[in-house]
Design a protein around this motif. Sequence first.
Motif, short mmCIF file in Angstrom:
data_model
loop_
_atom_site.label_atom_id
_atom_site.label_comp_id
_atom_site.label_asym_id
_atom_site.label_seq_id
_atom_site.Cartn_x
_atom_site.Cartn_y
_atom_site.Cartn_z
N ILE A 68 0.87 -1.16 0.00
CA ILE A 68 0.00 0.00 0.00
C ILE A 68 0.91 1.22 0.00
O ILE A 68 1.60 1.50 0.98
N LYS A 69 0.90 1.92 -1.12
CA LYS A 69 1.78 3.07 -1.26
C LYS A 69 0.95 4.34 -1.26
O LYS A 69 -0.14 4.38 -1.81
N ALA A 70 1.49 5.35 -0.67
CA ALA A 70 0.80 6.63 -0.63
C ALA A 70 1.04 7.42 -1.91
O ALA A 70 0.31 8.36 -2.20
N GLU A 71 2.04 7.05 -2.69
CA GLU A 71 2.33 7.80 -3.92
C GLU A 71 1.30 7.46 -4.99
O GLU A 71 0.77 6.35 -5.05
N PRO A 72 1.01 8.41 -5.86
CA PRO A 72 -0.01 8.19 -6.89
C PRO A 72 0.48 7.22 -7.97
O PRO A 72 1.69 7.04 -8.16
N LEU A 73 -0.45 6.63 -8.64
CA LEU A 73 -0.14 5.73 -9.75
C LEU A 73 0.32 6.54 -10.96
O LEU A 73 -0.05 7.71 -11.09
N PRO A 74 1.08 5.95 -11.87
CA PRO A 74 1.56 6.70 -13.04
C PRO A 74 0.41 7.28 -13.88
O PRO A 74 0.52 8.38 -14.40
N ASP A 76 -2.31 8.40 -12.84
CA ASP A 76 -2.89 9.55 -12.16
C ASP A 76 -2.12 10.83 -12.48
O ASP A 76 -2.68 11.93 -12.46
N ASP A 77 -0.82 10.70 -12.77
CA ASP A 77 0.00 11.87 -13.10
C ASP A 77 -0.10 12.27 -14.56
O ASP A 77 0.31 13.36 -14.93
N ALA A 78 -0.60 11.37 -15.40
CA ALA A 78 -0.66 11.67 -16.84
C ALA A 78 -1.70 12.73 -17.11
O ALA A 78 -2.75 12.79 -16.47
#
Length: 89
Positions: A68-74, A76-78
């Motif tokens: 479980i990562k707090a960083e966004p998925l790739p 989501d940044d696109a």
Amino acid sequence: MTSQEWFRGENKMNKKISLRPKDMRPLSEAPEEAPKARKYDSYNPDTYKTDEQKKEELISAMTNKLDIKAEPLPQDDAEGVDSDEWGDD
């Protein structure tokens, strides 16, 4: 039945013979044996887990494997495509 009889479509009952020796009693007529006493009794109820314990262990093992990562998925940044780039063709 011979092959010629079979090709003509005849249907005969098969001859059956017993392969049981004359002095052998059928298993269905054999007396029931009492269960043999075990030399070593290895059953310890504390060693075995209940189904509920197994289920909880499995669920916890599966959740521990999840990262479980707090960083966004790739994705989501696109950046998305402008609405005027969508064509009606």
